[in-house]
Design a protein around this motif. Structure first.
Motif, PDB file in Angstrom:
ATOM      1  N   SER A   1       0.848  -1.194   0.000  1.00  0.00           N
ATOM      2  CA  SER A   1       0.000   0.000   0.000  1.00  0.00           C
ATOM      3  C   SER A   1       0.882   1.241   0.000  1.00  0.00           C
ATOM      4  CB  SER A   1      -0.940   0.003   1.210  1.00  0.00           C
ATOM      5  OG  SER A   1      -0.202  -0.042   2.414  1.00  0.00           O
TER       6      SER A   1
ATOM      7  N   ALA B   1       1.247   5.542   0.602  1.00  0.00           N
ATOM      8  CA  ALA B   1       0.764   6.801   1.181  1.00  0.00           C
ATOM      9  C   ALA B   1       1.833   7.855   0.904  1.00  0.00           C
ATOM     10  CB  ALA B   1       0.508   6.647   2.676  1.00  0.00           C
TER      11      ALA B   1
ATOM     12  N   ASP C   1      -2.778   3.739  -4.983  1.00  0.00           N
ATOM     13  CA  ASP C   1      -2.589   3.540  -3.544  1.00  0.00           C
ATOM     14  C   ASP C   1      -2.366   2.081  -3.156  1.00  0.00           C
ATOM     15  OD1 ASP C   1      -5.083   2.471  -3.957  1.00  0.00           O
ATOM     16  OD2 ASP C   1      -6.155   3.850  -2.637  1.00  0.00           O
ATOM     17  N   ASP C   2      -2.287   1.191  -4.165  1.00  0.00           N
ATOM     18  CA  ASP C   2      -2.159  -0.227  -3.820  1.00  0.00           C
ATOM     19  C   ASP C   2      -1.519  -0.964  -4.993  1.00  0.00           C
ATOM     20  OD1 ASP C   2      -3.112  -2.331  -1.755  1.00  0.00           O
ATOM     21  OD2 ASP C   2      -3.730  -3.167  -3.670  1.00  0.00           O
TER      22      ASP C   2
ATOM     23  N   SER D   1       2.031  -8.176   3.506  1.00  0.00           N
ATOM     24  CA  SER D   1       1.560  -6.811   3.273  1.00  0.00           C
ATOM     25  C   SER D   1       2.614  -5.828   3.774  1.00  0.00           C
ATOM     26  CB  SER D   1       0.228  -6.551   4.002  1.00  0.00           C
ATOM     27  OG  SER D   1      -0.795  -7.364   3.465  1.00  0.00           O
ATOM     28  N   TYR D   2       2.808  -4.759   3.016  1.00  0.00           N
ATOM     29  CA  TYR D   2       3.806  -3.761   3.391  1.00  0.00           C
ATOM     30  C   TYR D   2       3.280  -2.388   2.994  1.00  0.00           C
ATOM     31  CZ  TYR D   2       8.380  -1.605   4.097  1.00  0.00           C
ATOM     32  OH  TYR D   2       9.403  -0.819   4.553  1.00  0.00           O
ATOM     33  N   LYS D   3       3.536  -1.389   3.836  1.00  0.00           N
ATOM     34  CA  LYS D   3       3.075  -0.027   3.544  1.00  0.00           C
ATOM     35  C   LYS D   3       4.281   0.888   3.337  1.00  0.00           C
ATOM     36  CE  LYS D   3      -0.037   3.637   5.079  1.00  0.00           C
ATOM     37  NZ  LYS D   3      -1.072   4.044   6.071  1.00  0.00           N
TER      38      LYS D   3
ATOM     39  N   LYS E   1       5.209   4.674   3.167  1.00  0.00           N
ATOM     40  CA  LYS E   1       4.705   5.995   3.550  1.00  0.00           C
ATOM     41  C   LYS E   1       5.861   6.996   3.431  1.00  0.00           C
ATOM     42  CE  LYS E   1       2.167   8.408   7.210  1.00  0.00           C
ATOM     43  NZ  LYS E   1       1.567   8.274   8.581  1.00  0.00           N
TER      44      LYS E   1
END
Length: 450
Positions: A387, A389, A410-411, A442-444, A446
């Motif tokens: 994801s 941001a 965003d994904d 899953s990894y974000k 930002k």
């Protein structure tokens, strides 16, 4: 502050005002004639003023050498009270953007001849070593007698050359060539691209590269092809599509190599055809309002894309036309059938039918010989999910491949394993990182650019 005098010129009124200065109607008492005087804005430190002044007069000398029916004549240049100015011939007429908006629709032959005349002027200037860099309807005048003249030669080069603007460029995004937006060296082929944009907009009523933000426009100029012109104007002669496809090629080496070639093709547009290989994709937006010709200011921009995907989209195989009524996508085509010049578009829909029949099925192996049961294949690994941001925005590049701009992206789904990630924003240093992703992980990401 009201200016009443610049050098020997008496200021009689304001003709226009833009990002680079004010244009005045003035009177030359020495030669007893009306002139147009353009002042040049310059915000720089005292240490830069001498450099600017040298550049200003060098550019003025280059422009003064230009003597062509399609180029406004420069009479004089000077400096008064820390204001640099150029005095040039006063033109009785309208900017092309006003001419298009206020006049009756022109015939295709008339449009072709007027744009060809502009191309003639550009070809002459390019042969003198002068590149305009800001061709757009506001910088093309249509005189009362129907002739056309190019204005503002050399101004963009003068402004973008200052030390205070390092890493920036001056121009009008929707008319700029891809290499110009990316900050690469430009030559006359950038002007050819810009004139192609002007022609496309005149013929269709819509700018080929548009968007709600400057960043969106610039991204589309670099990465996307325009809508097939006949989707917007079905009666458009196919020769114009051939001309536009070549003029608007992403790579300079795939465009017309000089403006005289463009002028020649415009004068024989009725002889040209539009068949050839696919050069790009475009999505039609039928409800889009025509471009507002008044919303075309020349602006100073930082490069939003210092590097990006290849300028020319990869070619793709042609597919069988869809049945009537089925939605599809317009594909921007290059012209290969012309011997001297030309590139064209074709409209190819998105269904998967092909011209080659399926290969015949092979007969099964003999049943007399028992066949051992095969080991079932291992289940594919579940993709990882990343994801995003990113603020305020960033171009997302994974393993050297551009995935899109976030937001709105965003994904992402990525295969498990090693990935090199780069988030680009032309106003800041790129954000780089390495990911080792496991199946289903899953990894974000930002990040906020300063």
């Amino acid at each position: 502050m009201t200016i009443e005098q610049l050098g020997r010129y008496r200021i009689d009124g304001i003709l226009g005002e833009g990002a680079m200065g004010v244009v005045y109607r003035a009177f030359d008492p020495l030669l007893e004639r009306v002139v147009a005087v353009k002042t040049i804005k310059f915000d720089a430190s005292l240490s830069d003023r001498d450099s600017f002044e040298r550049r200003f007069f060098r550019e003025a000398k280059s422009i003064a050498r230009l003597s062509h029916p399609a180029i406004v004549t420069l009479y004089d240049a000077g400096k008064a009270d820390e204001v640099a100015y150029m005095a040039m011939e006063f033109l009785e007429g309208r900017e092309l953007r006003q001419f298009i908006a206020e006049s009756e629709p022109q015939s295709y032959a008339r449009i072709a001849e007027m744009v060809a005349a502009v191309a003639d002027g550009l070809d002459y200037a390019h042969r003198q070593g002068v590149v305009h860099r800001d061709i757009k309807p506001a910088n093309i005048m249509v005189l009362d007698d129907g002739a056309v003249k190019i204005t503002d030669f050399g101004i963009a080069q003068l402004q973008s050359g200052t030390k205070t603007m390092t890493g920036h460029m001056l121009g009008t995004p929707k008319y700029m060539a891809p290499e110009q937006i990316m900050g690469h060296p430009v030559d006359g082929r950038a002007d050819i691209f810009s004139l192609g944009v002007v022609l496309y907009q005149w013929l269709t009523g819509i700018a080929p590269f548009d968007g709600d933000t400057v960043t969106t426009i610039m991204y589309r100029v670099i990465n996307e092809g325009p809508v097939l012109p006949t989707r917007l104007q079905p009666a458009l002669p196919p020769g114009f599509e051939a001309i536009l496809a070549r003029a608007l090629a992403k790579k300079p080496e795939e465009r017309y190599q000089n403006a005289s070639e463009l002028a020649a093709d415009l004068r024989r547009y009725a002889e040209l055809v539009s068949t050839g290989p696919i050069l790009g994709l475009a999505t039609v937006q039928p409800n889009k309002a025509p471009a507002d010709p008044s919303d075309e200011p020349t602006v100073l921009l930082a490069h939003p894309f210092n590097d990006t995907r290849p300028l020319a989209p990869q070619s793709a195989p042609q597919v069988r036309p869809a049945k009537s009524g089925k939605s599809g996508k317009g594909l921007w085509l290059g012209l290969s059938a012309l011997a001297v010049a030309g590139a064209a578009f074709a409209l190819l829909p998105g269904d998967k039918g092909g011209d080659h029949p399926a290969a015949p099925l092979q007969p099964p192996p003999p049943t007399a010989t028992p066949i051992a049961a095969e080991t079932p294949p291992a289940e594919p690994k579940k993709p990882a999910r990343v994801s995003l941001a990113i603020a305020p925005w960033g171009e997302v590049v994974i393993n050297g491949e551009v995935k899109g701009v976030s937001p709105p992206l965003d994904d992402l789904e990525l295969p498990p394993g090693h990935h090199e990630v780069e988030i680009r924003n032309g106003q800041s240093e790129p954000h780089r990182m390495t990911l080792e992703l496991g199946p289903g992980e899953s990894y974000k990401i930002k990040h906020k650019f300063k």
